[in-house]
Design a protein around this motif. Structure first.
Motif, PDB file in Angstrom:
ATOM      1  N   UNK A  58       0.844  -1.192   0.000  1.00 28.83           N
ATOM      2  CA  UNK A  58       0.000   0.000   0.000  1.00 28.83           C
ATOM      3  C   UNK A  58       0.882   1.245   0.000  1.00 28.83           C
ATOM      4  N   UNK A  59       0.288   2.350  -0.389  1.00 29.77           N
ATOM      5  CA  UNK A  59       1.036   3.607  -0.464  1.00 29.77           C
ATOM      6  C   UNK A  59       1.554   4.004   0.915  1.00 29.77           C
ATOM      7  N   UNK A  60       0.728   3.857   1.935  1.00 28.83           N
ATOM      8  CA  UNK A  60       1.125   4.237   3.297  1.00 28.83           C
ATOM      9  C   UNK A  60       2.302   3.395   3.800  1.00 28.83           C
ATOM     10  N   UNK A  61       2.282   2.096   3.544  1.00 28.77           N
ATOM     11  CA  UNK A  61       3.387   1.253   4.024  1.00 28.77           C
ATOM     12  C   UNK A  61       4.686   1.597   3.302  1.00 28.77           C
ATOM     13  N   UNK A  62       4.604   1.961   2.016  1.00 25.33           N
ATOM     14  CA  UNK A  62       5.815   2.358   1.306  1.00 25.33           C
ATOM     15  C   UNK A  62       6.333   3.710   1.802  1.00 25.33           C
ATOM     16  N   UNK A  63       5.413   4.612   2.187  1.00 26.17           N
ATOM     17  CA  UNK A  63       5.831   5.902   2.746  1.00 26.17           C
ATOM     18  C   UNK A  63       6.521   5.704   4.095  1.00 26.17           C
ATOM     19  N   UNK A  64       5.944   4.870   4.936  1.00 22.41           N
ATOM     20  CA  UNK A  64       6.491   4.627   6.273  1.00 22.41           C
ATOM     21  C   UNK A  64       7.818   3.879   6.221  1.00 22.41           C
ATOM     22  N   UNK A  65       8.038   3.115   5.165  1.00 22.42           N
ATOM     23  CA  UNK A  65       9.251   2.330   5.014  1.00 22.42           C
ATOM     24  C   UNK A  65      10.497   3.210   5.009  1.00 22.42           C
ATOM     25  N   UNK A  66      10.553   4.177   4.109  1.00 22.49           N
ATOM     26  CA  UNK A  66      11.717   5.061   4.028  1.00 22.49           C
ATOM     27  C   UNK A  66      11.816   6.001   5.214  1.00 22.49           C
ATOM     28  N   UNK A  67      10.660   6.497   5.693  1.00 20.49           N
ATOM     29  CA  UNK A  67      10.661   7.419   6.830  1.00 20.49           C
ATOM     30  C   UNK A  67      11.164   6.713   8.091  1.00 20.49           C
ATOM     31  N   UNK A  68      10.716   5.473   8.319  1.00 25.03           N
ATOM     32  CA  UNK A  68      11.137   4.736   9.515  1.00 25.03           C
ATOM     33  C   UNK A  68      12.630   4.458   9.491  1.00 25.03           C
ATOM     34  N   UNK A  69      13.150   4.105   8.325  1.00 22.71           N
ATOM     35  CA  UNK A  69      14.577   3.834   8.212  1.00 22.71           C
ATOM     36  C   UNK A  69      15.392   5.088   8.510  1.00 22.71           C
ATOM     37  N   UNK A  70      14.927   6.243   8.020  1.00 21.45           N
ATOM     38  CA  UNK A  70      15.627   7.501   8.271  1.00 21.45           C
ATOM     39  C   UNK A  70      15.568   7.876   9.749  1.00 21.45           C
ATOM     40  N   UNK A  71      14.424   7.669  10.389  1.00 18.86           N
ATOM     41  CA  UNK A  71      14.291   7.970  11.823  1.00 18.86           C
ATOM     42  C   UNK A  71      15.225   7.078  12.647  1.00 18.86           C
ATOM     43  N   UNK A  72      15.330   5.804  12.259  1.00 14.47           N
ATOM     44  CA  UNK A  72      16.220   4.884  12.982  1.00 14.47           C
ATOM     45  C   UNK A  72      17.677   5.298  12.787  1.00 14.47           C
ATOM     46  N   UNK A  73      18.026   5.704  11.570  1.00 12.90           N
ATOM     47  CA  UNK A  73      19.396   6.167  11.317  1.00 12.90           C
ATOM     48  C   UNK A  73      19.707   7.411  12.154  1.00 12.90           C
ATOM     49  N   UNK A  74      18.726   8.308  12.315  1.00  8.14           N
ATOM     50  CA  UNK A  74      18.919   9.488  13.151  1.00  8.14           C
ATOM     51  C   UNK A  74      19.098   9.099  14.618  1.00  8.14           C
ATOM     52  N   UNK A  75      18.403   8.054  15.076  1.00  6.51           N
ATOM     53  CA  UNK A  75      18.596   7.573  16.452  1.00  6.51           C
ATOM     54  C   UNK A  75      20.021   7.064  16.646  1.00  6.51           C
ATOM     55  N   UNK A  76      20.508   6.287  15.687  1.00  8.74           N
ATOM     56  CA  UNK A  76      21.869   5.739  15.782  1.00  8.74           C
ATOM     57  C   UNK A  76      22.904   6.860  15.734  1.00  8.74           C
ATOM     58  N   UNK A  77      22.709   7.831  14.844  1.00  7.52           N
ATOM     59  CA  UNK A  77      23.632   8.964  14.759  1.00  7.52           C
ATOM     60  C   UNK A  77      23.613   9.780  16.044  1.00  7.52           C
ATOM     61  N   UNK A  78      22.442   9.953  16.632  1.00 11.44           N
ATOM     62  CA  UNK A  78      22.310  10.743  17.858  1.00 11.44           C
ATOM     63  C   UNK A  78      23.054  10.139  19.033  1.00 11.44           C
ATOM     64  N   UNK A  79      22.976   8.795  19.193  1.00 16.35           N
ATOM     65  CA  UNK A  79      23.636   8.174  20.348  1.00 16.35           C
ATOM     66  C   UNK A  79      25.128   7.976  20.120  1.00 16.35           C
ATOM     67  N   UNK A  80      25.610   8.129  18.868  1.00 16.73           N
ATOM     68  CA  UNK A  80      27.055   8.003  18.631  1.00 16.73           C
ATOM     69  C   UNK A  80      27.724   9.363  18.530  1.00 16.73           C
ATOM     70  N   UNK A  81      27.243  10.227  17.632  1.00 17.19           N
ATOM     71  CA  UNK A  81      27.884  11.522  17.408  1.00 17.19           C
ATOM     72  C   UNK A  81      27.119  12.675  18.038  1.00 17.19           C
ATOM     73  N   UNK A  82      25.793  12.598  18.035  1.00 22.36           N
ATOM     74  CA  UNK A  82      24.966  13.704  18.503  1.00 22.36           C
ATOM     75  C   UNK A  82      24.718  14.702  17.379  1.00 22.36           C
ATOM     76  N   UNK A  83      23.826  15.638  17.632  1.00 18.43           N
ATOM     77  CA  UNK A  83      23.483  16.666  16.655  1.00 18.43           C
ATOM     78  C   UNK A  83      23.847  18.028  17.204  1.00 18.43           C
ATOM     79  N   UNK A  84      24.136  18.965  16.303  1.00 22.67           N
ATOM     80  CA  UNK A  84      24.631  20.279  16.723  1.00 22.67           C
ATOM     81  C   UNK A  84      24.107  21.350  15.778  1.00 22.67           C
ATOM     82  N   UNK A  85      23.630  22.445  16.346  1.00 17.03           N
ATOM     83  CA  UNK A  85      23.221  23.616  15.564  1.00 17.03           C
ATOM     84  C   UNK A  85      23.942  24.815  16.155  1.00 17.03           C
ATOM     85  N   UNK A  86      24.422  25.700  15.279  1.00 19.32           N
ATOM     86  CA  UNK A  86      25.113  26.901  15.718  1.00 19.32           C
ATOM     87  C   UNK A  86      24.326  28.117  15.260  1.00 19.32           C
ATOM     88  N   UNK A  87      24.083  29.033  16.182  1.00 24.02           N
ATOM     89  CA  UNK A  87      23.389  30.281  15.883  1.00 24.02           C
ATOM     90  C   UNK A  87      24.380  31.430  15.972  1.00 24.02           C
TER      91      UNK A  87
END
Length: 177
Positions: A58-87
């Protein structure tokens, strides 16, 4: 087919992942993050990493597929390197400094703006015209940076205000005589 979703999320050394139903817990050197996936995808932990597969076509499952993988990758990046913004702060008399758990901003108002640092976020002011926001959750880091920026957005005539590092402000020409 999702080209992003096909690739497994690699787990670097020192990072562990555990799946309980639709919830994934990722533990690393900087902390712990969890992600709850929708019922449209299946999460599995394998030797090469975390794999996300859709449960249907279904369209929804294909949409959630890529989004979920990206969210999981962000979790892994966050616990290893962390995120940073400079103002960056630009303007005469505009400055920032940390006092304990509060960021004090002098932005041309009749009073100083006090911004309390939320849990899980680290704010530093290495220079009076620079604010660095760090954390393991990309969404929260971006939201805190946006909240601070909202106190004095850059104006288009002189460029005064708080801007992201490297942000381009379209400048307008002043009125002519």
């Amino acid at each position: 087919m999702s080209r992003i979703g096909k690739r497994p999320v690699a787990l670097p050394s020192g990072v562990t992942a555990e799946v309980k139903g639709q919830t994934l817990d990722v533990k690393g050197p900087k902390g712990t993050r969890s992600f709850t996936a929708t019922d449209d995808v299946t999460l599995t932990v394998e030797d090469d990493g975390i794999k996300v597969t859709p449960r249907g076509l279904s369209k929804r499952s294909r949409q959630q597929w890529g989004m979920s993988r990206t969210q999981i990758e962000n979790c892994v990046t966050g616990v290893t390197e962390g995120f940073k913004k400079t103002l960056e702060i630009q303007g005469v008399g505009y400055r920032a400094q940390m006092q304990g758990n509060t960021l004090k901003l002098a932005l041309g108002y009749s009073h100083d703006v006090d911004f309390t640092v939320p849990d899980g976020i680290t704010i530093t002011a290495p220079r009076p015209t620079e604010v660095v926001i760090e954390g393991i959750d990309q969404q929260r880091v971006g939201q805190v940076a946006s909240d601070i920026r909202d106190w004095r957005r850059p104006e288009p005539y002189k460029g005064k205000g708080i801007r992201y590092q490297g942000e381009f402000i379209f400048r307008k020409e002043g009125k002519k005589k």
